[in-house]
Design an enzyme around this catalytic site. Sequence first.
Site, PDB file in Angstrom:
ATOM      1  N   SER A 122       8.468   4.073  -0.932  1.00 60.30           N
ATOM      2  CA  SER A 122       7.282   3.603  -1.306  1.00 60.30           C
ATOM      3  C   SER A 122       7.031   3.578  -2.966  1.00 60.30           C
ATOM      4  O   SER A 122       6.816   2.757  -3.480  1.00 60.30           O
ATOM      5  CB  SER A 122       5.973   4.132  -0.771  1.00 60.30           C
ATOM      6  OG  SER A 122       4.931   3.380  -1.118  1.00 60.30           O
ATOM      7  N   SER A 161       0.818  -1.015   0.090  1.00 58.51           N
ATOM      8  CA  SER A 161       0.093  -0.123   0.216  1.00 58.51           C
ATOM      9  C   SER A 161       1.123   1.147  -0.028  1.00 58.51           C
ATOM     10  O   SER A 161       1.828   1.551   0.838  1.00 58.51           O
ATOM     11  CB  SER A 161      -1.031   0.042   1.182  1.00 58.51           C
ATOM     12  OG  SER A 161      -2.114   0.824   0.927  1.00 58.51           O
ATOM     13  N   GLU A 162       0.600   2.239  -0.976  1.00 57.71           N
ATOM     14  CA  GLU A 162       1.495   3.031  -1.138  1.00 57.71           C
ATOM     15  C   GLU A 162       1.807   4.135  -0.096  1.00 57.71           C
ATOM     16  O   GLU A 162       2.913   4.959  -0.213  1.00 57.71           O
ATOM     17  CB  GLU A 162       1.340   3.944  -2.519  1.00 57.71           C
ATOM     18  CG  GLU A 162       0.022   4.646  -2.626  1.00 57.71           C
ATOM     19  CD  GLU A 162      -1.331   3.814  -2.910  1.00 57.71           C
ATOM     20  OE1 GLU A 162      -1.371   2.505  -2.957  1.00 57.71           O
ATOM     21  OE2 GLU A 162      -2.372   4.530  -3.507  1.00 57.71           O
ATOM     22  N   ASN A 163       1.236   4.275   0.979  1.00 57.06           N
ATOM     23  CA  ASN A 163       1.452   4.999   2.046  1.00 57.06           C
ATOM     24  C   ASN A 163       2.471   4.402   2.965  1.00 57.06           C
ATOM     25  O   ASN A 163       2.959   5.000   4.094  1.00 57.06           O
ATOM     26  CB  ASN A 163       0.082   5.246   3.119  1.00 57.06           C
ATOM     27  CG  ASN A 163      -0.352   3.936   3.615  1.00 57.06           C
ATOM     28  OD1 ASN A 163      -0.618   3.026   2.642  1.00 57.06           O
ATOM     29  ND2 ASN A 163      -0.594   4.065   5.024  1.00 57.06           N
TER      30      ASN A 163
END
Lengths: 234, 218
Positions: free
Chosen positions: B87, B45-47
Amino acid sequence: MAINKKVANVEEACKGIKSGMTLMLGGFGLCGIPENSIAELVKMGVNELTCISNNAGVDDFGLGLLLQGKQIKKMISSYVGENDEFERQMLSGELEVDLIPQGSLAERCRAAGAGIPAFFTPAGYGTEVQGRKEVRMFKGKPHILETALEADFAIVKAWKGDSSGNLIFKATAKNFNPLMAMAGKITIAEVEELVPLGELDPNEIHTPGIFVQRVFQGAKYEKRIEQRTTQPKA
Amino acid sequence: MLDKNGIAKRIAQELQHGYYVNLGIGIPTLVANYIPEGIEVEFQSENGILGMGPFPEEGDEDADLINAGKQTITAMPGAAYFDSATSFAMIRGRHVQLTVLGAMEIAQNGDIANWKIPGRMVKGMGGAMDLVASAENIIVAMMHTNKRGESKLLEKCSLPLTGVGCVKKVVTNLAVMEIRDNGFYLVERAPGVSIDEIVDATDGRLIVPGDNIPEMEI
């Protein structure tokens, strides 16, 4: 001898922040936001701020609190949903908004801190984000030039810190915080727990203290959850 | 015809052993429920998490542990947390093998529009532009038509673009299509859906290679 960055409280930490300045504020959604410092900015009443932050909080928490008081002139973000007051100010033209792809936003903060004035990225090519930015081909693929983002103050939030300004973040509350810490002319770090010097294992430091000028322990943390999603107990 | 879970189930068949996968918000999130047995994949998840797990049990929510949709999640054994630049280095550097995301419009050349509708409140692109500009393999999960019954598979996108010529495959409630030769190359039909129905629902150039288009096995 370690350099002492510890300040007594949030008032001391935020000294020197003035109207019209550019601030970076860490966090993704409401996760990992410097909530004590945001509350202090509301109290100080500084306005005409340019805020660089991935999101703009919700109506009654995070940067939403600064929007309520019309303290923000311009937002530089990647996603600004979930905030009615934001929408109202944006549509009425009171608030200027610059939307940037999330990865470019992160890298532009990192670049500023790393002394890299600009870089090429494929993100945004052929879209509105490209605008008048320089385009160059690398390995047969078009890229656009993005510049570093600087700030008068970067305000970050960490889980643990020491008086040297070394920081450790928790889970996904890390997000933009270490990058913004690098980019601020003055970086303020508020931490949940300020531990005695020597207690943090140097092997486990996420942000080395060189990037931090002021550190303090936040008085309290609400740590609000934006989307509480659960499954029933097994 | 498939429902949203059916679309997710079909996309899950594209997962391969050892894949790192980024799932967008909406139908893509459901893909995690249908990982084929016997293969190992990790969700990014890109966070800032690799090894994202399911939602926590009631009472175990952690405000410091969320996904890119800002939902509370859990971390699997072997998970890792990282900052947003790292990320997107994973994403731009092509370390993530598969990206699944939703869309409002797809063009026959692989253009995608999924972030902005002129005249409506703009919320921002989040990480979508970085994801589509760099990912090696992008599958779009969406309904074939919008709420007004209009095709979302077009000759050219009418909405502001998120990325140019980047989509490789589209899975809808009606069909699986690959972007090939400036067209939507029909690969599979959804159960009980005829070629004619797919032709009718597709405004862009649909390439139908013969009369024997296989039906999805899900």
